[in-house]
Scaffold this motif. Sequence first.
Motif, PDB file in Angstrom:
ATOM      1  N   THR A   3      -8.245   4.315   0.118  1.00 27.42           N
ATOM      2  CA  THR A   3      -8.089   4.724  -1.273  1.00 27.42           C
ATOM      3  C   THR A   3      -7.591   3.558  -2.117  1.00 27.42           C
ATOM      4  O   THR A   3      -8.056   3.320  -3.232  1.00 27.42           O
ATOM      5  CB  THR A   3      -7.108   5.903  -1.364  1.00 27.42           C
ATOM      6  N   PHE A   4      -6.645   2.802  -1.569  1.00 27.48           N
ATOM      7  CA  PHE A   4      -6.087   1.650  -2.266  1.00 27.48           C
ATOM      8  C   PHE A   4      -7.146   0.577  -2.476  1.00 27.48           C
ATOM      9  O   PHE A   4      -7.293   0.023  -3.577  1.00 27.48           O
ATOM     10  CB  PHE A   4      -4.912   1.095  -1.460  1.00 27.48           C
ATOM     11  N   ARG A  53       2.492   1.716  -3.494  1.00 28.28           N
ATOM     12  CA  ARG A  53       1.601   2.130  -4.571  1.00 28.28           C
ATOM     13  C   ARG A  53       0.983   3.518  -4.338  1.00 28.28           C
ATOM     14  O   ARG A  53       0.672   4.213  -5.304  1.00 28.28           O
ATOM     15  CB  ARG A  53       0.489   1.097  -4.749  1.00 28.28           C
ATOM     16  N   THR A  54       0.776   3.898  -3.072  1.00 26.69           N
ATOM     17  CA  THR A  54       0.150   5.200  -2.799  1.00 26.69           C
ATOM     18  C   THR A  54       1.172   6.298  -2.531  1.00 26.69           C
ATOM     19  O   THR A  54       0.828   7.492  -2.619  1.00 26.69           O
ATOM     20  CB  THR A  54      -0.789   5.111  -1.582  1.00 26.69           C
ATOM     21  N   PRO A  68      -3.748   4.718  -7.366  1.00 27.82           N
ATOM     22  CA  PRO A  68      -2.588   3.823  -7.360  1.00 27.82           C
ATOM     23  C   PRO A  68      -2.769   2.672  -8.340  1.00 27.82           C
ATOM     24  O   PRO A  68      -3.894   2.275  -8.667  1.00 27.82           O
ATOM     25  CB  PRO A  68      -2.565   3.305  -5.918  1.00 27.82           C
ATOM     26  N   PRO A  79      -4.662   6.331   2.844  1.00 30.38           N
ATOM     27  CA  PRO A  79      -4.073   5.480   1.805  1.00 30.38           C
ATOM     28  C   PRO A  79      -4.706   4.100   1.722  1.00 30.38           C
ATOM     29  O   PRO A  79      -4.923   3.578   0.624  1.00 30.38           O
ATOM     30  CB  PRO A  79      -2.598   5.405   2.215  1.00 30.38           C
ATOM     31  N   PHE A 120      -0.974  11.659  -1.021  1.00 27.20           N
ATOM     32  CA  PHE A 120      -0.777  10.328  -1.578  1.00 27.20           C
ATOM     33  C   PHE A 120      -1.516  10.213  -2.891  1.00 27.20           C
ATOM     34  O   PHE A 120      -2.390  11.017  -3.217  1.00 27.20           O
ATOM     35  CB  PHE A 120      -1.225   9.226  -0.611  1.00 27.20           C
ATOM     36  N   ARG A 121      -1.144   9.182  -3.671  1.00 25.72           N
ATOM     37  CA  ARG A 121      -1.748   8.986  -4.983  1.00 25.72           C
ATOM     38  C   ARG A 121      -3.193   8.520  -4.828  1.00 25.72           C
ATOM     39  O   ARG A 121      -3.471   7.547  -4.135  1.00 25.72           O
ATOM     40  CB  ARG A 121      -0.969   7.934  -5.781  1.00 25.72           C
ATOM     41  N   MET A 122      -4.094   9.199  -5.541  1.00 23.95           N
ATOM     42  CA  MET A 122      -5.504   8.836  -5.475  1.00 23.95           C
ATOM     43  C   MET A 122      -5.851   7.717  -6.453  1.00 23.95           C
ATOM     44  O   MET A 122      -6.910   7.115  -6.349  1.00 23.95           O
ATOM     45  CB  MET A 122      -6.374  10.067  -5.770  1.00 23.95           C
ATOM     46  N   ILE A 144       0.835  -1.201   0.000  1.00 25.47           N
ATOM     47  CA  ILE A 144       0.000   0.000   0.000  1.00 25.47           C
ATOM     48  C   ILE A 144       0.871   1.253   0.000  1.00 25.47           C
ATOM     49  O   ILE A 144       0.610   2.223  -0.726  1.00 25.47           O
ATOM     50  CB  ILE A 144      -0.954  -0.004   1.210  1.00 25.47           C
TER      51      ILE A 144
END
Length: 259
Positions: free
Chosen positions: A120-121, A67-68, A83, A117, A79-81, A64
């Motif tokens: 979201t993941f 990727r985030t 991933p 995160p 963090f990446r929305m 996690i």
Amino acid sequence: MKLAISGKGGVGKTTVAAALARSWARAGRKVLVIDADPDANLAGALGFPLEPAPRPIAEMKELIEERTGAKVGVPGQMFRMNPRVDDLPDSFAVRHDGIALMIMGKTKSGGAGCACPENTFLKALMHHLIVERDEVVIMDMVAGTEHLGRGTASRVDAVLVVAEPTQAATETARRVAEFAAQLGVRRVVVVGNKIRREAEEAYIRSQLAGLEIAGFLPFSEAVEARCRGVAERPPDREFESRIEEMRLKLEAVREDACA
């Protein structure tokens, strides 16, 4: 075909999810089942070996974070929305008798709706499974639709709400159906389970009037035993026949909708 199966705890939603998965696998379809219930009993219901036990995706902290781009459990981060998740089903699903299984698990911080995160993941993964995978996907959910966002829910072919003939179970079924409709689910279908007599079918019909009913499944000691891991019990042919009818009905309605 993408299905989310929900209902009050104990009504048999995991049993229905496992039975439908086996039916589609016997029909030669590629099947991926997702255990999105924190109790995570789907592997046992499907007869998966105890080892290797599938690891819940939500517990894969390193993955996690990779990727985030954010540390799990640390508030206030960027963090990446979106991933990358497209490789996860092939990399982390376990397989048995023609069925692939993934366990979502639950996050330990922030609540189900938090912008963290972990959630979201998991939501990105659920969106990929429903929108982009070309296979039968069956999700065993909690009584709500925790892992489904509004955009994802609108792409589910149906939410199957399992109800036994009790007031508590039918009240939960109504709430799930209402919430699913609010999320944009196109089709909410009731499955009556653990039926012993015609009066119980009539009770579910009366309590859930206005909702589509996919069918009724008889109470089965053989099925209950199988879900407890007692595999030597002979199969219940009536139960399996009803599941087969239900599967064909779901397929036929989906084909009509896509025509």
